[in-house]
Design a protein around this motif. Sequence first.
Motif, PDB file in Angstrom:
ATOM      1  N   ARG A  59       0.835  -1.200   0.000  1.00  0.00           N
ATOM      2  CA  ARG A  59       0.000   0.000   0.000  1.00  0.00           C
ATOM      3  C   ARG A  59       0.870   1.250   0.000  1.00  0.00           C
ATOM      4  O   ARG A  59       2.019   1.236   0.438  1.00  0.00           O
ATOM      5  CB  ARG A  59      -0.906   0.019   1.240  1.00  0.00           C
ATOM      6  N   LYS A  60       0.287   2.330  -0.467  1.00  0.00           N
ATOM      7  CA  LYS A  60       0.984   3.611  -0.502  1.00  0.00           C
ATOM      8  C   LYS A  60       1.444   4.012   0.901  1.00  0.00           C
ATOM      9  O   LYS A  60       0.671   3.945   1.862  1.00  0.00           O
ATOM     10  CB  LYS A  60       0.067   4.694  -1.073  1.00  0.00           C
ATOM     11  N   GLY A  61       2.692   4.411   1.000  1.00  0.00           N
ATOM     12  CA  GLY A  61       3.237   4.883   2.268  1.00  0.00           C
ATOM     13  C   GLY A  61       3.830   3.808   3.159  1.00  0.00           C
ATOM     14  O   GLY A  61       4.495   4.123   4.155  1.00  0.00           O
ATOM     15  N   GLU A  62       3.612   2.529   2.835  1.00  0.00           N
ATOM     16  CA  GLU A  62       4.167   1.462   3.665  1.00  0.00           C
ATOM     17  C   GLU A  62       5.694   1.422   3.530  1.00  0.00           C
ATOM     18  O   GLU A  62       6.242   1.606   2.448  1.00  0.00           O
ATOM     19  CB  GLU A  62       3.585   0.109   3.283  1.00  0.00           C
ATOM     20  N   LYS A  63       6.357   1.144   4.647  1.00  0.00           N
ATOM     21  CA  LYS A  63       7.816   1.019   4.660  1.00  0.00           C
ATOM     22  C   LYS A  63       8.175  -0.452   4.436  1.00  0.00           C
ATOM     23  O   LYS A  63       7.680  -1.324   5.141  1.00  0.00           O
ATOM     24  CB  LYS A  63       8.377   1.530   5.978  1.00  0.00           C
ATOM     25  N   VAL A  64       9.040  -0.678   3.454  1.00  0.00           N
ATOM     26  CA  VAL A  64       9.298  -2.037   2.982  1.00  0.00           C
ATOM     27  C   VAL A  64      10.775  -2.403   3.127  1.00  0.00           C
ATOM     28  O   VAL A  64      11.662  -1.637   2.718  1.00  0.00           O
ATOM     29  CB  VAL A  64       8.880  -2.184   1.509  1.00  0.00           C
ATOM     30  N   LEU A  65      11.013  -3.584   3.687  1.00  0.00           N
ATOM     31  CA  LEU A  65      12.351  -4.161   3.730  1.00  0.00           C
ATOM     32  C   LEU A  65      12.407  -5.278   2.690  1.00  0.00           C
ATOM     33  O   LEU A  65      11.620  -6.232   2.752  1.00  0.00           O
ATOM     34  CB  LEU A  65      12.667  -4.720   5.119  1.00  0.00           C
ATOM     35  N   ILE A  66      13.311  -5.161   1.726  1.00  0.00           N
ATOM     36  CA  ILE A  66      13.473  -6.170   0.683  1.00  0.00           C
ATOM     37  C   ILE A  66      14.567  -7.156   1.091  1.00  0.00           C
ATOM     38  O   ILE A  66      15.665  -6.733   1.478  1.00  0.00           O
ATOM     39  CB  ILE A  66      13.831  -5.511  -0.660  1.00  0.00           C
ATOM     40  N   VAL A  67      14.268  -8.444   1.035  1.00  0.00           N
ATOM     41  CA  VAL A  67      15.259  -9.464   1.373  1.00  0.00           C
ATOM     42  C   VAL A  67      15.285 -10.536   0.279  1.00  0.00           C
ATOM     43  O   VAL A  67      14.319 -10.701  -0.452  1.00  0.00           O
ATOM     44  CB  VAL A  67      14.972 -10.128   2.746  1.00  0.00           C
ATOM     45  N   ASP A  68      16.392 -11.240   0.196  1.00  0.00           N
ATOM     46  CA  ASP A  68      16.497 -12.368  -0.733  1.00  0.00           C
ATOM     47  C   ASP A  68      17.652 -13.241  -0.274  1.00  0.00           C
ATOM     48  O   ASP A  68      18.527 -12.788   0.470  1.00  0.00           O
ATOM     49  CB  ASP A  68      16.727 -11.886  -2.164  1.00  0.00           C
ATOM     50  N   ASP A  69      17.639 -14.491  -0.726  1.00  0.00           N
ATOM     51  CA  ASP A  69      18.711 -15.391  -0.288  1.00  0.00           C
ATOM     52  C   ASP A  69      20.015 -15.105  -1.017  1.00  0.00           C
ATOM     53  O   ASP A  69      21.081 -15.079  -0.407  1.00  0.00           O
ATOM     54  CB  ASP A  69      18.287 -16.857  -0.452  1.00  0.00           C
TER      55      ASP A  69
END
Length: 238
Positions: free
Chosen positions: A175-185
């Motif tokens: 959603r708009k404004g959400e703070k996102v942490l991107i992770v991957d192996d």
Amino acid sequence: MSQLKSVQEKLRLVRVLRLLKKTYTYDELSKITGLPITVLNRYVRGKVLPSGERTKELLDLLLPLLNIEEEVKKRIKFDERGFFDNMPVLSDTSLMSLIAEEVAGKYLDKDVDKVLTAATDGIALGVHVARELGVDVVYAKKKKEVGVEKFYEASYVPSALGSVTTLYLPQWALRKGEKVLIVDDVIRSGETQRALLEMCRQAGAKPVGMFFLISVGDIVEHLKGEYSIPVESLIRLE
């Protein structure tokens, strides 16, 4: 210390003991801790949890024996062509939980709303990190799911292939404004991760960081130069 925090610390000790048990014998751990083998065995099996005071004492004693980076390196398997298999890392739930604790600790002050990754190999890390942060994990797929009407879409050309790959994420997931942490192996060229960042842009969400178990080459440094967010990996392979 709250009751929840106390239980979490006890479970952390259990995970530490389970990892150390793969390197040390019960006899060696008994000599290190001064505890009977029978007591250590009950802790490792989760049959009994130690008191809060003993938990702190044991963590102070045992954590210096545990090097998370080395534990990951020990589990990576290379074949004769130089390709590696990181499934022994992803399948070790105790190790993954301890890694997730470290990652979550770095982002507690970022007020993360969602953890975002790509199916399928990134899901294991994403779930562990999201659990530690107390937020939901969402993941992009290479196909559209039946029953979902609207998607964020991002396409790219993988460096090892000659065809276009498209990732799809249901629009309800971000959603708009959400703070996102991107992770991957694993991150090699960064194309998949740039696609995830593009999905955040489409949603109006705000990426606050990127974390990878394993990076290959200097891609992390490249991403740091491209985006004004923290980007790091636990270990780097050349």
